[in-house]
Design a protein around this motif. Structure first.
Motif, PDB file in Angstrom:
ATOM      1  N   LYS A  43       0.832  -1.206   0.000  1.00 53.01           N
ATOM      2  CA  LYS A  43       0.000   0.000   0.000  1.00 53.01           C
ATOM      3  C   LYS A  43       0.868   1.258   0.000  1.00 53.01           C
ATOM      4  O   LYS A  43       0.545   2.242  -0.666  1.00 53.01           O
ATOM      5  CB  LYS A  43      -0.923  -0.007   1.217  1.00 53.01           C
ATOM      6  CG  LYS A  43      -1.951   1.089   1.196  1.00 53.01           C
ATOM      7  CD  LYS A  43      -2.974   0.888   2.281  1.00 53.01           C
ATOM      8  CE  LYS A  43      -4.069   1.920   2.121  1.00 53.01           C
ATOM      9  NZ  LYS A  43      -5.146   1.720   3.079  1.00 53.01           N
ATOM     10  N   GLU A  46       2.186   1.789  -3.526  1.00 53.86           N
ATOM     11  CA  GLU A  46       1.165   2.217  -4.491  1.00 53.86           C
ATOM     12  C   GLU A  46       0.619   3.609  -4.213  1.00 53.86           C
ATOM     13  O   GLU A  46       0.381   4.382  -5.135  1.00 53.86           O
ATOM     14  CB  GLU A  46       0.005   1.216  -4.495  1.00 53.86           C
ATOM     15  CG  GLU A  46       0.396  -0.126  -5.077  1.00 53.86           C
ATOM     16  CD  GLU A  46      -0.705  -1.152  -4.945  1.00 53.86           C
ATOM     17  OE1 GLU A  46      -1.738  -0.871  -4.302  1.00 53.86           O
ATOM     18  OE2 GLU A  46      -0.531  -2.262  -5.495  1.00 53.86           O
ATOM     19  N   THR A  47       0.397   3.941  -2.933  1.00 52.25           N
ATOM     20  CA  THR A  47      -0.258   5.209  -2.613  1.00 52.25           C
ATOM     21  C   THR A  47       0.665   6.213  -1.939  1.00 52.25           C
ATOM     22  O   THR A  47       0.322   7.385  -1.848  1.00 52.25           O
ATOM     23  CB  THR A  47      -1.462   4.974  -1.683  1.00 52.25           C
ATOM     24  OG1 THR A  47      -1.007   4.446  -0.437  1.00 52.25           O
ATOM     25  CG2 THR A  47      -2.467   4.042  -2.318  1.00 52.25           C
ATOM     26  N   SER A  53      -7.554   1.970   5.498  1.00 49.54           N
ATOM     27  CA  SER A  53      -8.629   2.416   4.617  1.00 49.54           C
ATOM     28  C   SER A  53      -9.880   2.656   5.439  1.00 49.54           C
ATOM     29  O   SER A  53     -10.198   1.912   6.355  1.00 49.54           O
ATOM     30  CB  SER A  53      -8.927   1.356   3.560  1.00 49.54           C
ATOM     31  OG  SER A  53      -7.788   1.107   2.798  1.00 49.54           O
TER      32      SER A  53
END
Length: 119
Positions: A43, A46-47, A53
């Motif tokens: 994560k 990617e972010t 979340s």
């Protein structure tokens, strides 16, 4: 639903991996699964962040939203069953929708039948 791991724990675990410690040792030390650690690292790649979340819009809207209007409706139709009330209310309401709304308002399904004792 279980609560997510804290951001502080996530940041400490990821910092330990970035320092060069083995993932398996980090996961054992922080008592998290290796898969969880891998998901946090993925994560972050990617972010750019590993924040938990947030689920948006979990659950459904109740069919009966105007509770004051519904309370008056129940007073007028207190002799009817929940199934009959659902047909009268409309809006594709079901007996279960009527039950949930009554519970939310604190209205009991039981009738107050007082039986007097013979003296």
């Amino acid at each position: 639903m279980p609560a997510p791991y804290s951001y502080d724990l996530r940041s400490k675990a990821i910092a330990a991996v970035k320092r060069g410690e083995k993932k398996i040792e980090v996961s054992r030390f922080f008592k998290i699964s290796r898969n969880t650690l891998d998901l946090w690292l993925k994560k972050e790649r990617e972010t750019g962040d590993y924040q938990a979340s947030r689920q948006v819009g979990v659950g459904t809207q109740p069919k009966i939203q105007e509770l004051e209007k519904f309370k008056e409706f129940v007073k007028k139709n207190s002799d009817k069953t929940q199934k009959q009330m659902a047909q009268l209310w409309g809006c594709e309401a079901t007996q279960q929708n009527i039950s949930y709304a009554c519970r939310k308002l604190g209205i009991s399904r039981k009738k107050n039948l007082w039986v007097s004792r013979k003296r």
